[in-house]
Design a protein around this motif. Structure first.
Motif, PDB file in Angstrom:
ATOM      1  N   LYS A  67      84.000 -12.755 -12.265  1.00 21.69           N
ATOM      2  CA  LYS A  67      82.687 -13.116 -12.798  1.00 21.69           C
ATOM      3  C   LYS A  67      81.907 -13.949 -11.762  1.00 21.69           C
ATOM      4  O   LYS A  67      80.714 -13.729 -11.543  1.00 21.69           O
ATOM      5  CB  LYS A  67      82.900 -13.924 -14.098  1.00 21.69           C
ATOM      6  CG  LYS A  67      81.667 -14.393 -14.774  1.00 21.69           C
ATOM      7  CD  LYS A  67      81.056 -13.299 -15.619  1.00 21.69           C
ATOM      8  CE  LYS A  67      79.790 -13.797 -16.287  1.00 21.69           C
ATOM      9  NZ  LYS A  67      78.800 -12.787 -16.479  1.00 21.69           N
ATOM     10  N   ARG A  68      82.590 -14.894 -11.133  1.00 26.43           N
ATOM     11  CA  ARG A  68      81.877 -15.732 -10.154  1.00 26.43           C
ATOM     12  C   ARG A  68      81.412 -14.903  -8.968  1.00 26.43           C
ATOM     13  O   ARG A  68      80.296 -15.083  -8.466  1.00 26.43           O
ATOM     14  CB  ARG A  68      82.762 -16.898  -9.679  1.00 26.43           C
ATOM     15  CG  ARG A  68      81.997 -17.859  -8.768  1.00 26.43           C
ATOM     16  CD  ARG A  68      82.764 -19.121  -8.440  1.00 26.43           C
ATOM     17  NE  ARG A  68      83.953 -18.857  -7.649  1.00 26.43           N
ATOM     18  CZ  ARG A  68      84.892 -19.751  -7.381  1.00 26.43           C
ATOM     19  NH1 ARG A  68      84.794 -20.978  -7.863  1.00 26.43           N
ATOM     20  NH2 ARG A  68      85.945 -19.443  -6.657  1.00 26.43           N
TER      21      ARG A  68
ATOM     22  N   ASP B 255      73.934  -5.576  -7.207  1.00 23.91           N
ATOM     23  CA  ASP B 255      74.438  -5.385  -8.561  1.00 23.91           C
ATOM     24  C   ASP B 255      75.887  -4.889  -8.485  1.00 23.91           C
ATOM     25  O   ASP B 255      76.130  -3.725  -8.199  1.00 23.91           O
ATOM     26  CB  ASP B 255      73.523  -4.368  -9.273  1.00 23.91           C
ATOM     27  CG  ASP B 255      73.899  -4.209 -10.734  1.00 23.91           C
ATOM     28  OD1 ASP B 255      74.627  -5.071 -11.252  1.00 23.91           O
ATOM     29  OD2 ASP B 255      73.467  -3.210 -11.340  1.00 23.91           O
ATOM     30  N   LEU B 256      76.828  -5.786  -8.690  1.00 21.58           N
ATOM     31  CA  LEU B 256      78.251  -5.428  -8.613  1.00 21.58           C
ATOM     32  C   LEU B 256      78.930  -6.060  -9.820  1.00 21.58           C
ATOM     33  O   LEU B 256      78.969  -7.292  -9.947  1.00 21.58           O
ATOM     34  CB  LEU B 256      78.847  -5.982  -7.306  1.00 21.58           C
ATOM     35  CG  LEU B 256      80.322  -5.687  -7.059  1.00 21.58           C
ATOM     36  CD1 LEU B 256      80.553  -4.190  -6.835  1.00 21.58           C
ATOM     37  CD2 LEU B 256      80.823  -6.465  -5.838  1.00 21.58           C
ATOM     38  N   SER B 257      79.444  -5.224 -10.701  1.00 16.48           N
ATOM     39  CA  SER B 257      79.949  -5.775 -11.965  1.00 16.48           C
ATOM     40  C   SER B 257      81.311  -6.447 -11.780  1.00 16.48           C
ATOM     41  O   SER B 257      82.104  -6.087 -10.895  1.00 16.48           O
ATOM     42  CB  SER B 257      80.064  -4.665 -13.021  1.00 16.48           C
ATOM     43  OG  SER B 257      81.142  -3.822 -12.703  1.00 16.48           O
TER      44      SER B 257
ATOM     45  N   TYR C 270      87.222  -6.405 -10.679  1.00 17.43           N
ATOM     46  CA  TYR C 270      88.541  -6.525 -11.319  1.00 17.43           C
ATOM     47  C   TYR C 270      89.393  -5.286 -11.005  1.00 17.43           C
ATOM     48  O   TYR C 270      90.557  -5.389 -10.604  1.00 17.43           O
ATOM     49  CB  TYR C 270      88.338  -6.675 -12.829  1.00 17.43           C
ATOM     50  CG  TYR C 270      89.580  -6.932 -13.631  1.00 17.43           C
ATOM     51  CD1 TYR C 270      89.871  -8.220 -14.089  1.00 17.43           C
ATOM     52  CD2 TYR C 270      90.470  -5.901 -13.949  1.00 17.43           C
ATOM     53  CE1 TYR C 270      91.004  -8.464 -14.840  1.00 17.43           C
ATOM     54  CE2 TYR C 270      91.610  -6.139 -14.695  1.00 17.43           C
ATOM     55  CZ  TYR C 270      91.876  -7.419 -15.142  1.00 17.43           C
ATOM     56  OH  TYR C 270      93.007  -7.662 -15.877  1.00 17.43           O
ATOM     57  N   ASP C 271      88.790  -4.101 -11.193  1.00  8.78           N
ATOM     58  CA  ASP C 271      89.546  -2.855 -10.981  1.00  8.78           C
ATOM     59  C   ASP C 271      89.983  -2.718  -9.525  1.00  8.78           C
ATOM     60  O   ASP C 271      91.115  -2.329  -9.238  1.00  8.78           O
ATOM     61  CB  ASP C 271      88.688  -1.645 -11.393  1.00  8.78           C
ATOM     62  CG  ASP C 271      88.500  -1.596 -12.902  1.00  8.78           C
ATOM     63  OD1 ASP C 271      89.252  -2.289 -13.627  1.00  8.78           O
ATOM     64  OD2 ASP C 271      87.587  -0.888 -13.361  1.00  8.78           O
TER      65      ASP C 271
ATOM     66  N   ASP D  97      93.933  -2.719  -8.233  1.00 13.67           N
ATOM     67  CA  ASP D  97      94.418  -1.566  -7.443  1.00 13.67           C
ATOM     68  C   ASP D  97      94.896  -2.029  -6.069  1.00 13.67           C
ATOM     69  O   ASP D  97      95.916  -1.563  -5.554  1.00 13.67           O
ATOM     70  CB  ASP D  97      93.291  -0.547  -7.218  1.00 13.67           C
ATOM     71  CG  ASP D  97      93.105   0.354  -8.419  1.00 13.67           C
ATOM     72  OD1 ASP D  97      93.913   0.256  -9.365  1.00 13.67           O
ATOM     73  OD2 ASP D  97      92.140   1.146  -8.409  1.00 13.67           O
ATOM     74  N   PHE D  98      94.128  -2.947  -5.484  1.00 12.91           N
ATOM     75  CA  PHE D  98      94.458  -3.482  -4.156  1.00 12.91           C
ATOM     76  C   PHE D  98      95.861  -4.113  -4.171  1.00 12.91           C
ATOM     77  O   PHE D  98      96.674  -3.888  -3.281  1.00 12.91           O
ATOM     78  CB  PHE D  98      93.390  -4.526  -3.776  1.00 12.91           C
ATOM     79  CG  PHE D  98      93.728  -5.381  -2.603  1.00 12.91           C
ATOM     80  CD1 PHE D  98      93.483  -4.948  -1.314  1.00 12.91           C
ATOM     81  CD2 PHE D  98      94.292  -6.650  -2.787  1.00 12.91           C
ATOM     82  CE1 PHE D  98      93.805  -5.749  -0.220  1.00 12.91           C
ATOM     83  CE2 PHE D  98      94.611  -7.447  -1.702  1.00 12.91           C
ATOM     84  CZ  PHE D  98      94.371  -6.991  -0.422  1.00 12.91           C
TER      85      PHE D  98
END
Ligand code: PMP
Length: 303
Positions: free
Chosen positions: A61-62, A73-75, A80-81, A85-86
């Protein structure tokens, strides 16, 4: 050179770390128009096939909010996803640190945030202790933390870290481990990459959000832990001279965890730091998922 995790996320794909390279003309490199996150991964001491991430939601979120300041714009869900995955693709075996970064990736000149390509990458490195866990000395910096009216201090904007770099080097050159910066009003703000807590008369005191601090996730966690342990926590202005007579003082952050401060300038603080120890031990137990009361702070990733 740090030990980097072998796979990075770069330009929308997972690639070998060595292939994740940017051009010397990258816009963010010149203008500091990037923003980063930083979170630690712990190998579950009870099960080495699991990685534990501390307050992943908050970190995502931060970073998403930092991206907003860059008009990107990056949710938080996307971040998180990618991070989960990383971790699965790298399957780390030692404690590590994840560095996600959003930035103006265009190759053009002229500082701006409109009409410019942005991008997002993630890489990781092995990380042990960032500062000595036994305690450190701090210099009061001659550099002051920036003001929120000049740049968004709630985002971890890369360009802002020039002040941290100046303060850290000034402190180390003078024989100290770390620097404590005042804000433009001359009140205690934070260290170069950590928030600060003081203990006086059994109460924890930390600068409030209106003091130009970073909204630290460890700071937020320490407040909750301390309150649950029955301590009063005050968020207010702190005068520099209060630091010299504090009963206990500690820095906290993702990299620094909870690091006791033994000395500020030439003022030696009491050696006994029972409250710092209690908070530190509690935070360690939580990050290792040994405290069932805080399980919702931990994301468990099966490798
Ligand atoms: N202040 C600054 C300037 C930082 O860079 C950091 C590290 N992110 C912190 C405080 C501590 O924040 P957190 O606990 O979220 O890591």
């Amino acid at each position: 050179m740090p030990d980097f995790l072998s796979i990075a996320y770069f330009e929308g794909n997972f690639v070998p770390f060595a292939q994740a390279n940017i051009s010397i003309a990258t816009h963010a490199l010149h203008y500091g128009t990037g923003a980063f996150g930083g979170l630690r991964g712990t190998i579950n001491p009870q099960n080495p096939q699991q990685v534990l991430l501390f307050r992943l939601d908050r970190h995502c979120k931060r970073l998403s909010n930092s991206a907003k300041y860059l008009h990107y714009d990056l949710s938080a869900t996307k971040i998180y996803d990618v991070i989960t995955d990383f971790v699965r693709k790298n399957a780390p075996t030692k404690p590590f640190y994840i560095r996600p970064f959003v930035y103006t990736s265009d190759l053009g000149v002229a500082p701006r945030l409109h009409n410019i390509e942005k991008n997002f990458f993630v890489y990781g490195l092995e990380m042990g202790d960032y500062l000595s866990p036994d305690g450190i000395s701090c210099r009061i910096s001659s550099w002051y933390r920036q003001e929120d009216r000049s740049l968004p201090l709630r985002g971890k904007i890369s360009g802002a870290y020039i002040t941290s770099a100046l303060a850290k080097t000034e402190a180390v050159d003078a024989g100290f481990d770390e620097a404590i910066l005042m804000n433009s009003q001359g009140k205690v703000c934070e260290a170069t990459g950590m928030n600060i807590f003081m203990v006086r008369d059994g109460k924890l005191i930390t600068p409030s959000f209106d003091q130009d601090i970073l909204e630290g996730i460890t700071r937020d966690s320490v407040i909750t832990i301390a309150q649950n342990l029955g301590f009063e926590v005050q968020q207010r202005e702190i005068d520099k001279t209060e630091l010299f007579i504090a009963d206990e003082l500690f820095l906290c952050g993702t990299a620094a965890k909870v690091t006791p401060v033994k000395r500020v300038e030439n003022y030696h603080l009491p050696q006994d730091k029972p409250i710092t120890k209690q908070i530190k031990d509690s935070l360690t137990a939580i990050t290792e998922n040994r405290d069932s009361n805080y399980q919702d702070w931990i994301t468990v990733i099966d490798l």
